[in-house]
Scaffold this motif. Structure first.
Motif, PDB file in Angstrom:
ATOM      1  N   GLU A   1       0.821  -1.211   0.000  1.00  0.00           N
ATOM      2  CA  GLU A   1       0.000   0.000   0.000  1.00  0.00           C
ATOM      3  C   GLU A   1       0.858   1.267   0.000  1.00  0.00           C
ATOM      4  N   ARG A   2       2.164   1.093  -0.080  1.00  0.00           N
ATOM      5  CA  ARG A   2       3.127   2.202  -0.060  1.00  0.00           C
ATOM      6  C   ARG A   2       2.957   3.073   1.188  1.00  0.00           C
ATOM      7  N   ALA A   3       2.731   2.397   2.320  1.00  0.00           N
ATOM      8  CA  ALA A   3       2.500   3.107   3.566  1.00  0.00           C
ATOM      9  C   ALA A   3       3.662   2.968   4.554  1.00  0.00           C
ATOM     10  N   LEU A   4       4.725   2.285   4.156  1.00  0.00           N
ATOM     11  CA  LEU A   4       5.880   2.139   5.049  1.00  0.00           C
ATOM     12  C   LEU A   4       6.748   3.389   5.002  1.00  0.00           C
ATOM     13  N   PRO A   5       7.343   3.735   6.120  1.00  0.00           N
ATOM     14  CA  PRO A   5       8.339   4.819   6.105  1.00  0.00           C
ATOM     15  C   PRO A   5       9.517   4.416   5.215  1.00  0.00           C
ATOM     16  N   ALA A   6      10.253   5.389   4.737  1.00  0.00           N
ATOM     17  CA  ALA A   6      11.356   5.140   3.799  1.00  0.00           C
ATOM     18  C   ALA A   6      12.376   4.140   4.341  1.00  0.00           C
ATOM     19  N   VAL A   7      12.707   4.235   5.616  1.00  0.00           N
ATOM     20  CA  VAL A   7      13.706   3.335   6.201  1.00  0.00           C
ATOM     21  C   VAL A   7      13.223   1.886   6.161  1.00  0.00           C
ATOM     22  N   GLU A   8      11.957   1.658   6.533  1.00  0.00           N
ATOM     23  CA  GLU A   8      11.414   0.303   6.503  1.00  0.00           C
ATOM     24  C   GLU A   8      11.254  -0.205   5.074  1.00  0.00           C
ATOM     25  N   THR A   9      10.899   0.680   4.143  1.00  0.00           N
ATOM     26  CA  THR A   9      10.807   0.285   2.738  1.00  0.00           C
ATOM     27  C   THR A   9      12.168  -0.187   2.238  1.00  0.00           C
ATOM     28  N   ALA A  10      13.208   0.528   2.585  1.00  0.00           N
ATOM     29  CA  ALA A  10      14.561   0.144   2.167  1.00  0.00           C
ATOM     30  C   ALA A  10      14.945  -1.206   2.748  1.00  0.00           C
ATOM     31  N   LEU A  11      14.637  -1.440   4.022  1.00  0.00           N
ATOM     32  CA  LEU A  11      14.948  -2.726   4.646  1.00  0.00           C
ATOM     33  C   LEU A  11      14.150  -3.856   4.008  1.00  0.00           C
ATOM     34  N   PHE A  12      12.887  -3.584   3.702  1.00  0.00           N
ATOM     35  CA  PHE A  12      12.015  -4.560   3.055  1.00  0.00           C
ATOM     36  C   PHE A  12      12.606  -4.956   1.704  1.00  0.00           C
ATOM     37  N   GLU A  13      12.952  -3.957   0.899  1.00  0.00           N
ATOM     38  CA  GLU A  13      13.486  -4.223  -0.436  1.00  0.00           C
ATOM     39  C   GLU A  13      14.871  -4.851  -0.375  1.00  0.00           C
ATOM     40  N   GLN A  14      15.656  -4.496   0.625  1.00  0.00           N
ATOM     41  CA  GLN A  14      16.961  -5.140   0.815  1.00  0.00           C
ATOM     42  C   GLN A  14      16.756  -6.636   1.072  1.00  0.00           C
ATOM     43  N   HIS A  15      15.788  -6.973   1.907  1.00  0.00           N
ATOM     44  CA  HIS A  15      15.501  -8.379   2.203  1.00  0.00           C
ATOM     45  C   HIS A  15      15.103  -9.115   0.916  1.00  0.00           C
ATOM     46  N   LEU A  16      14.268  -8.470   0.102  1.00  0.00           N
ATOM     47  CA  LEU A  16      13.850  -9.104  -1.155  1.00  0.00           C
ATOM     48  C   LEU A  16      15.017  -9.345  -2.098  1.00  0.00           C
ATOM     49  N   SER A  17      16.072  -8.559  -1.966  1.00  0.00           N
ATOM     50  CA  SER A  17      17.212  -8.713  -2.872  1.00  0.00           C
ATOM     51  C   SER A  17      17.989 -10.010  -2.632  1.00  0.00           C
ATOM     52  N   PHE A  18      17.777 -10.659  -1.479  1.00  0.00           N
ATOM     53  CA  PHE A  18      18.511 -11.903  -1.226  1.00  0.00           C
ATOM     54  C   PHE A  18      17.628 -13.086  -0.819  1.00  0.00           C
ATOM     55  N   CYS A  19      16.323 -12.889  -0.706  1.00  0.00           N
ATOM     56  CA  CYS A  19      15.446 -13.971  -0.226  1.00  0.00           C
ATOM     57  C   CYS A  19      14.412 -14.333  -1.290  1.00  0.00           C
ATOM     58  N   GLU A  20      14.682 -15.381  -2.034  1.00  0.00           N
ATOM     59  CA  GLU A  20      13.775 -15.797  -3.108  1.00  0.00           C
ATOM     60  C   GLU A  20      12.407 -16.212  -2.585  1.00  0.00           C
ATOM     61  N   GLY A  21      12.357 -16.809  -1.403  1.00  0.00           N
ATOM     62  CA  GLY A  21      11.079 -17.217  -0.818  1.00  0.00           C
ATOM     63  C   GLY A  21      10.171 -16.024  -0.562  1.00  0.00           C
ATOM     64  N   CYS A  22      10.734 -14.942  -0.059  1.00  0.00           N
ATOM     65  CA  CYS A  22       9.933 -13.747   0.199  1.00  0.00           C
ATOM     66  C   CYS A  22       9.559 -13.038  -1.096  1.00  0.00           C
ATOM     67  N   VAL A  23      10.424 -13.080  -2.090  1.00  0.00           N
ATOM     68  CA  VAL A  23      10.078 -12.531  -3.401  1.00  0.00           C
ATOM     69  C   VAL A  23       8.856 -13.275  -3.938  1.00  0.00           C
TER      70      VAL A  23
END
Length: 83
Positions: A22-44
């Protein structure tokens, strides 16, 4: 927010996914979320499945569901509660 200031776990991603989509996360949490997606295929895969479900459910019209099926779904979900 998270257990560590520089990464989030898969469980934390699942807890944040609605706000992310919903694009409701603060920028810091969005960055952490997307960082996690960059290495976790299951979460992708998980996020992609949710996006697909949201897109598909947005295309369902009232006439697409038989009345008996709609009533059965409403009955099933009526008892749900959020923590």
């Amino acid at each position: 927010m998270t257990e560590s200031p520089d990464h989030i776990s898969c469980q934390e991603l699942v807890e944040l996914v609605t706000a992310y989509l919903e694009r409701a996360l603060p920028a810091v949490e969005t960055a952490l979320f997307e960082q996690h997606l960059s290495f976790c295929e299951g979460c992708v895969w998980y996020v992609e499945q949710l996006r697909g479900t949201i897109a598909a459910s947005g295309r369902i019209a009232d006439d697409d569901i038989a009345a008996e099926d709609r009533d059965r779904l409403l009955t099933a979900f009526r008892g749900w509660s959020t923590p």
